[in-house]
Design an enzyme around this catalytic site. Structure first.
Site, PDB file in Angstrom:
ATOM      1  N   GLY A  10       0.745  -1.246  -0.013  1.00 51.28           N
ATOM      2  CA  GLY A  10      -0.115   0.049   0.134  1.00 51.28           C
ATOM      3  C   GLY A  10       0.819   1.203   0.084  1.00 51.28           C
ATOM      4  O   GLY A  10       1.721   1.075  -0.433  1.00 51.28           O
ATOM      5  N   SER A  11       0.480   2.259   0.726  1.00 53.15           N
ATOM      6  CA  SER A  11       0.807   3.628   0.399  1.00 53.15           C
ATOM      7  C   SER A  11       2.200   3.839   1.146  1.00 53.15           C
ATOM      8  O   SER A  11       2.792   2.824   1.881  1.00 53.15           O
ATOM      9  CB  SER A  11      -0.131   4.613   1.546  1.00 53.15           C
ATOM     10  OG  SER A  11       0.664   5.700   1.862  1.00 53.15           O
ATOM     11  N   SER A  12       3.013   4.878   0.661  1.00 51.28           N
ATOM     12  CA  SER A  12       4.507   4.862   0.912  1.00 51.28           C
ATOM     13  C   SER A  12       4.355   5.714   2.234  1.00 51.28           C
ATOM     14  O   SER A  12       5.364   5.625   2.693  1.00 51.28           O
ATOM     15  CB  SER A  12       4.922   5.969  -0.029  1.00 51.28           C
ATOM     16  OG  SER A  12       4.120   7.237  -0.430  1.00 51.28           O
TER      17      SER A  12
END
Lengths: 431, 140
Positions: B65-67
């Site tokens: 998922g998101s950084s």
């Protein structure tokens, strides 16, 4: 890790404590990864300082004894240092990703006075240390277009997968701390997608469905991410050249459901002139097939909403291109939104100023919608009051909204979303 | 009481910790997947939905998922909701940086798949410095 003399000197403190700490963090990070060396970078995109919700909650807990200023905040939140460091100017060209709000729309976004102050402080700090406050998840749409082979240190999974796959740039998905450290010393571990080996395809996906709309591309991305996780898919069977928007939505979705940082589309992306080129000698795993059934399966993942009454429509995740803003403006031209429904379009400030000039913004805002920049609903956690049900044309946003905002969310095409904003009711779905 | 099982792998973050295992065969998201204030998994379709990793030895394939993954887990550390240790299979930048800023012992590349060997509730000692994991099965 093997450091150059120059890197060792920075680590030993020749350029001050902050750069020494940044180098130490990169060395520990490189060791953890299994990297042997660092590589130079002059293109860093990161989330700078904790203005975002979740992070800004941490601000009062930063105690340093002497000062609780932005240097102290940056030291902890961006460099993971318990000690306050004097932050020098960035060494690499550095760009800021998304912010916590749009300063021109703070009222509409319902942003508190405290958050507005933090945003102001952070922006001033970014100026001081030389971070370009582009405040978008899509720097590649507003002039930061890396060249083929350029080593970058970018955060934002949707941006990294785009520049790796579509432009042939070389970046891993960095985090706040590694990007901030890279900004200060101009280095990043030579590992992962910086190396030719990792960029080669691992899994073939035979596309048998005629993917066409942005929704199709988003759903296919979500499905590919679910299946292929953190490896490198090679798509074959794409017969028409996709638009940048479709690739933007495909990659963003694949990076949300899985951890796709690089993909190849044979005949489209630059490291996939043909299938053999895309795999680069890697053994080809059993091929997956993406057909109509898989498209429906992917749409089935987005079943968080059941109430057809829609209060909030979100367009522009990742930030909308000018083409997308134009599309919404044309769909809304001369019409009025349903009184109980809001429509917010998120686009980079640079594109917003073009949309203003061309008249797209006026069409959208005359209809009752808003064109916003610098922020996004799911990440900045901004929304109208009392939203019960949302709708969006982005698989990525539909993935995050139910989790971060607790909004049951419909997913559909841009046209279906605008229709929901005009009628207040959801009647979309897979065509 | 069964005898402990030993797995050997590679150090990611040094240090020693022990605790009850929380095991999942699914990758974990930071932002949008976990709540840093409580340590709970909030991703709707996740098999650990609603469970908290606070003080657990988290055994999982890796990060997705998101950084913002590392920021999220750093937030969990500051909030006091971080796992006690991390054992994972798939190395990514999110995972490496996340483990470093969570500042808990972490190991990877184990000689047997920890997701198959370790069960939720087992007592697990993690020697992050040597890359060794000791598992005492939960009494039946």
């Amino acid at each position: 890790m093997k450091l150059t003399d120059e890197e060792q000197q920075v680590l030993d403190g020749a350029e001050g404590k902050a750069r020494a700490h940044a180098m130490d963090l990169l060395v520990r990070y490189g060791k953890a990864l299994g990297a042997e060396t660092l590589v130079n970078t002059n293109n860093v995109c990161g989330g700078f300082v904790g203005a975002l919700p979740g992070r800004r909650d941490l601000l009062p807990q930063i105690s340093d004894g002497e000062k609780r200023d932005m240097d102290a905040v940056y030291s902890l939140l961006n460099l993971d240092s318990d000690v306050r460091l004097e932050i020098p100017k960035t060494k690499a060209m550095t760009y800021r990703l998304i912010d916590a709000m749009d300063p021109d729309k703070a009222e509409v976004q319902g942003v508190s006075a405290q958050t507005r102050q933090i945003v102001k402080d952070v922006n001033r700090f970014c100026q001081k240390i030389g971070v370009n406050t582009c405040n978008t998840c899509t720097p590649y749409q507003i002039g930061n277009v890396p060249v083929f082979g350029e080593h970058c240190a970018w955060m934002e999974s949707s941006a990294v997968v785009y520049i790796n796959s579509v432009l042939g740039a070389r970046s891993n998905v960095e985090g706040a701390h590694s990007a901030s450290a890279a900004a200060l010393v101009g280095k990043i571990p030579y590992w992962g997608y910086h190396t030719p080996e990792k960029r080669r395809g691992t899994h073939r996906v035979v596309v048998e469905y005629e993917v066409d709309s942005m929704l199709d591309w988003g759903l296919m991305g979500y499905w590919v991410g679910e299946r292929i996780k953190t490896e490198v898919p090679v798509l074959t069977g794409i017969s028409t050249t996709p638009t940048p928007e479709k690739l933007k939505h495909f990659g963003a979705a694949a990076a949300s459901s899985g951890g796709i940082e690089m993909y190849h589309i044979v005949g489209v992306t630059p490291e996939a002139r043909d299938t053999a080129d895309a795999f680069g000698g890697n053994p080809q795993q059993d091929a997956l097939v993406f057909g109509r059934r898989e498209l429906e399966e992917a749409y089935g993942y987005f079943s968080t909403a059941s109430d057809p009454n829609v209060d909030f429509v979100v367009i522009g995740c990742p930030h909308a291109s000018l083409v997308q803003v134009k599309q919404v403006a044309e769909l809304l031209d001369g019409k009025r939104l349903s009184p109980g429904t809001d429509l917010w379009v998120f686009t980079p400030k640079a594109l917003k100023s073009m949309a203003d000039r061309i008249g797209y913004t006026e069409k959208i805002e005359k209809a009752g919608g808003h064109v916003m920049s610098d922020s996004c609903a799911a990440l900045s956690k901004v929304s109208p009051d009392n939203v019960r049900v949302a709708a969006t044309d982005s698989a990525k946003q539909a993935h995050y909204l139910p989790a971060t905002m607790k909004f049951p969310t419909w997913l559909g095409s841009t046209g279906q979303c605008v229709e929901a904003a005009l009628t207040g009711r959801w009647s979309g779905g897979l065509s | 009481m069964s005898r402990p099982t030993i797995l050997t792998g590679r150090s990611v973050v040094d240090g020693f910790a022990e605790g009850e295992a929380l095991v999942t065969s699914q990758e974990i998201s930071g932002f949008g997947g976990t709540d840093a204030a409580t340590g709970q998994i909030i991703e709707v379709h996740h098999e650990l939905y609603g469970r908290s990793f606070k003080d657990k030895v988290l055994v999982f394939p890796g990060a997705k998922g998101s950084s913002g993954w590392a920021s999220h887990f750093q937030s969990a550390r500051v909030h006091g909701t971080a796992p006690a240790a991390m054992i994972f299979n798939i190395m990514t930048t999110k995972m490496a940086l996340g483990a470093i800023v969570t500042r808990v012992p972490a190991v990877t590349d184990l000689d047997q798949d920890p997701i198959r060997i370790i069960r939720t509730g087992d007592w697990v000692k993690v020697d992050g410095t040597r890359g060794v994991v000791e598992i005492t099965p939960k009494p039946v």
